[in-house]
Design a protein around this motif. Structure first.
Motif, PDB file in Angstrom:
ATOM      1  N   GLN A  10       0.825  -1.205   0.000  1.00 32.98           N
ATOM      2  CA  GLN A  10       0.000   0.000   0.000  1.00 32.98           C
ATOM      3  C   GLN A  10       0.862   1.258   0.000  1.00 32.98           C
ATOM      4  OE1 GLN A  10      -2.407  -0.637   3.475  1.00 32.98           O
ATOM      5  NE2 GLN A  10      -3.962  -1.808   2.359  1.00 32.98           N
ATOM      6  N   ALA A  11       2.056   1.175   0.565  1.00 27.82           N
ATOM      7  CA  ALA A  11       2.920   2.349   0.662  1.00 27.82           C
ATOM      8  C   ALA A  11       3.712   2.609  -0.613  1.00 27.82           C
ATOM      9  CB  ALA A  11       3.886   2.178   1.832  1.00 27.82           C
ATOM     10  N   VAL A  12       3.873   1.587  -1.464  1.00 22.79           N
ATOM     11  CA  VAL A  12       4.661   1.740  -2.691  1.00 22.79           C
ATOM     12  C   VAL A  12       3.825   2.475  -3.733  1.00 22.79           C
ATOM     13  CG1 VAL A  12       5.747   0.486  -4.585  1.00 22.79           C
ATOM     14  CG2 VAL A  12       6.032  -0.306  -2.256  1.00 22.79           C
ATOM     15  N   HIS A  13       4.444   3.475  -4.356  1.00 24.86           N
ATOM     16  CA  HIS A  13       3.747   4.238  -5.400  1.00 24.86           C
ATOM     17  C   HIS A  13       4.312   3.868  -6.761  1.00 24.86           C
ATOM     18  CE1 HIS A  13       1.751   6.752  -2.475  1.00 24.86           C
ATOM     19  NE2 HIS A  13       2.913   6.970  -1.873  1.00 24.86           N
ATOM     20  N   GLY A  14       3.496   3.781  -7.765  1.00 23.28           N
ATOM     21  CA  GLY A  14       3.929   3.585  -9.141  1.00 23.28           C
ATOM     22  C   GLY A  14       4.529   2.228  -9.427  1.00 23.28           C
ATOM     23  N   GLY A  15       4.117   1.187  -8.737  1.00 25.21           N
ATOM     24  CA  GLY A  15       4.581  -0.156  -9.039  1.00 25.21           C
ATOM     25  C   GLY A  15       6.015  -0.421  -8.645  1.00 25.21           C
ATOM     26  N   GLY A  16       6.523   0.293  -7.637  1.00 26.61           N
ATOM     27  CA  GLY A  16       7.884   0.055  -7.167  1.00 26.61           C
ATOM     28  C   GLY A  16       8.006  -1.297  -6.483  1.00 26.61           C
ATOM     29  N   LYS A  17       9.240  -1.715  -6.274  1.00 26.53           N
ATOM     30  CA  LYS A  17       9.481  -3.006  -5.629  1.00 26.53           C
ATOM     31  C   LYS A  17       9.390  -2.859  -4.115  1.00 26.53           C
ATOM     32  CE  LYS A  17      12.422  -5.035  -9.143  1.00 26.53           C
ATOM     33  NZ  LYS A  17      13.683  -5.715  -9.407  1.00 26.53           N
ATOM     34  N   ILE A  18       8.968  -3.938  -3.472  1.00 21.50           N
ATOM     35  CA  ILE A  18       8.937  -3.944  -2.009  1.00 21.50           C
ATOM     36  C   ILE A  18      10.084  -4.791  -1.491  1.00 21.50           C
ATOM     37  CG2 ILE A  18       6.453  -3.580  -1.883  1.00 21.50           C
ATOM     38  CD1 ILE A  18       6.214  -6.561  -1.141  1.00 21.50           C
ATOM     39  N   ASP A  19      10.537  -4.461  -0.308  1.00 22.41           N
ATOM     40  CA  ASP A  19      11.625  -5.187   0.340  1.00 22.41           C
ATOM     41  C   ASP A  19      11.010  -6.269   1.233  1.00 22.41           C
ATOM     42  OD1 ASP A  19      14.104  -5.942   1.210  1.00 22.41           O
ATOM     43  OD2 ASP A  19      14.261  -4.337   2.704  1.00 22.41           O
ATOM     44  N   LEU A  20      11.414  -7.516   1.016  1.00 21.83           N
ATOM     45  CA  LEU A  20      10.870  -8.619   1.809  1.00 21.83           C
ATOM     46  C   LEU A  20      11.724  -8.937   3.031  1.00 21.83           C
ATOM     47  CD1 LEU A  20       9.667 -11.046  -1.005  1.00 21.83           C
ATOM     48  CD2 LEU A  20       8.321  -9.448   0.348  1.00 21.83           C
ATOM     49  N   LYS A  21      12.728  -8.117   3.294  1.00 22.33           N
ATOM     50  CA  LYS A  21      13.547  -8.331   4.486  1.00 22.33           C
ATOM     51  C   LYS A  21      12.858  -7.707   5.689  1.00 22.33           C
ATOM     52  CE  LYS A  21      17.892  -8.379   1.998  1.00 22.33           C
ATOM     53  NZ  LYS A  21      19.183  -7.735   1.788  1.00 22.33           N
ATOM     54  N   GLY A  22      13.064  -8.305   6.843  1.00 18.61           N
ATOM     55  CA  GLY A  22      12.521  -7.760   8.087  1.00 18.61           C
ATOM     56  C   GLY A  22      11.018  -7.886   8.215  1.00 18.61           C
ATOM     57  N   LEU A  23      10.465  -8.986   7.720  1.00 23.85           N
ATOM     58  CA  LEU A  23       9.012  -9.160   7.798  1.00 23.85           C
ATOM     59  C   LEU A  23       8.519  -9.310   9.233  1.00 23.85           C
ATOM     60  CD1 LEU A  23       8.259 -11.536   4.795  1.00 23.85           C
ATOM     61  CD2 LEU A  23       7.895  -9.081   4.960  1.00 23.85           C
ATOM     62  N   TYR A  24       9.386  -9.782  10.125  1.00 25.31           N
ATOM     63  CA  TYR A  24       8.983  -9.981  11.512  1.00 25.31           C
ATOM     64  C   TYR A  24       9.444  -8.846  12.428  1.00 25.31           C
ATOM     65  CZ  TYR A  24       7.194 -14.671  10.723  1.00 25.31           C
ATOM     66  OH  TYR A  24       6.446 -15.739  10.312  1.00 25.31           O
ATOM     67  N   SER A  25      10.042  -7.791  11.884  1.00 21.74           N
ATOM     68  CA  SER A  25      10.473  -6.696  12.756  1.00 21.74           C
ATOM     69  C   SER A  25       9.233  -5.969  13.293  1.00 21.74           C
ATOM     70  CB  SER A  25      11.373  -5.726  11.990  1.00 21.74           C
ATOM     71  OG  SER A  25      10.676  -5.146  10.911  1.00 21.74           O
ATOM     72  N   GLY A  26       9.201  -5.756  14.580  1.00 21.22           N
ATOM     73  CA  GLY A  26       8.058  -5.128  15.229  1.00 21.22           C
ATOM     74  C   GLY A  26       7.028  -6.112  15.747  1.00 21.22           C
ATOM     75  N   LEU A  27       7.312  -7.403  15.623  1.00 18.02           N
ATOM     76  CA  LEU A  27       6.356  -8.419  16.075  1.00 18.02           C
ATOM     77  C   LEU A  27       6.170  -8.402  17.587  1.00 18.02           C
ATOM     78  CD1 LEU A  27       4.576 -10.903  15.459  1.00 18.02           C
ATOM     79  CD2 LEU A  27       6.629 -12.303  15.670  1.00 18.02           C
ATOM     80  N   ALA A  28       7.231  -8.110  18.341  1.00 14.96           N
ATOM     81  CA  ALA A  28       7.149  -8.146  19.806  1.00 14.96           C
ATOM     82  C   ALA A  28       6.071  -7.187  20.331  1.00 14.96           C
ATOM     83  CB  ALA A  28       8.501  -7.833  20.419  1.00 14.96           C
ATOM     84  N   GLY A  29       5.977  -6.016  19.747  1.00 13.66           N
ATOM     85  CA  GLY A  29       4.950  -5.063  20.168  1.00 13.66           C
ATOM     86  C   GLY A  29       3.545  -5.576  19.924  1.00 13.66           C
ATOM     87  N   ASN A  30       3.348  -6.195  18.782  1.00 11.56           N
ATOM     88  CA  ASN A  30       2.030  -6.759  18.478  1.00 11.56           C
ATOM     89  C   ASN A  30       1.702  -7.948  19.393  1.00 11.56           C
ATOM     90  OD1 ASN A  30       1.646  -4.871  16.554  1.00 11.56           O
ATOM     91  ND2 ASN A  30       1.481  -6.291  14.846  1.00 11.56           N
ATOM     92  N   LEU A  31       2.711  -8.761  19.721  1.00 13.15           N
ATOM     93  CA  LEU A  31       2.460  -9.882  20.617  1.00 13.15           C
ATOM     94  C   LEU A  31       2.090  -9.392  22.007  1.00 13.15           C
ATOM     95  CD1 LEU A  31       5.224 -12.468  19.655  1.00 13.15           C
ATOM     96  CD2 LEU A  31       2.827 -12.422  18.978  1.00 13.15           C
ATOM     97  N   ALA A  32       2.734  -8.328  22.441  1.00 12.33           N
ATOM     98  CA  ALA A  32       2.392  -7.757  23.752  1.00 12.33           C
ATOM     99  C   ALA A  32       0.956  -7.246  23.763  1.00 12.33           C
ATOM    100  CB  ALA A  32       3.369  -6.637  24.109  1.00 12.33           C
ATOM    101  N   GLY A  33       0.483  -6.766  22.634  1.00 13.01           N
ATOM    102  CA  GLY A  33      -0.903  -6.305  22.544  1.00 13.01           C
ATOM    103  C   GLY A  33      -1.893  -7.439  22.367  1.00 13.01           C
ATOM    104  N   ALA A  34      -1.462  -8.519  21.735  1.00 13.43           N
ATOM    105  CA  ALA A  34      -2.384  -9.637  21.459  1.00 13.43           C
ATOM    106  C   ALA A  34      -2.513 -10.569  22.663  1.00 13.43           C
ATOM    107  CB  ALA A  34      -1.896 -10.430  20.259  1.00 13.43           C
TER     108      ALA A  34
END
Length: 100
Positions: free
Chosen positions: A74-98
């Motif tokens: 959703q953040a990429v404009h004009g068909g740019g490529k997305i980076d698939l690295k770090g897909l789990y970064s920030g998971l700890a915060g979501n787990l603390a909320g879940a």
């Protein structure tokens, strides 16, 4: 109205089912009644909380990379490529909320 209740051991019940299957080609069974135990509300609440927390953590861990990819797309404009690295970064915060 009266009800006759007989306690039957599991071996006797198994024998009764097997013998009646062989003799009559019908399946019959009897049920033994046990004393009702009171429900321990705190134990049920605790077990439910543990099960719900575990289910939330498992679901969040499995679905987090999919949400991350969706957000990056959703953040990429004009068909740019997305980076698939770090897909789990920030998971700890979501787990603390879940968890709760």
């Amino acid at each position: 109205m009266s009800v006759n209740v007989k306690r039957v051991s599991s071996d006797a019940l198994e024998h009764k089912i097997c013998s009646s299957q062989h003799e009559q080609n019908k399946i019959t069974a009897s049920v033994s009644m046990q004393e009702d135990k009171p429900i321990n509300f705190l134990r049920v609440l605790f077990e439910g909380a543990i099960a719900g927390g575990a289910a939330g953590i498992v679901a969040e861990t499995i679905l987090y990379p999919i949400d991350t990819i969706k957000t990056r797309l959703q953040a990429v404009h004009g068909g740019g490529k997305i980076d698939l690295k770090g897909l789990y970064s920030g998971l700890a915060g979501n787990l603390a909320g879940a968890l709760p």
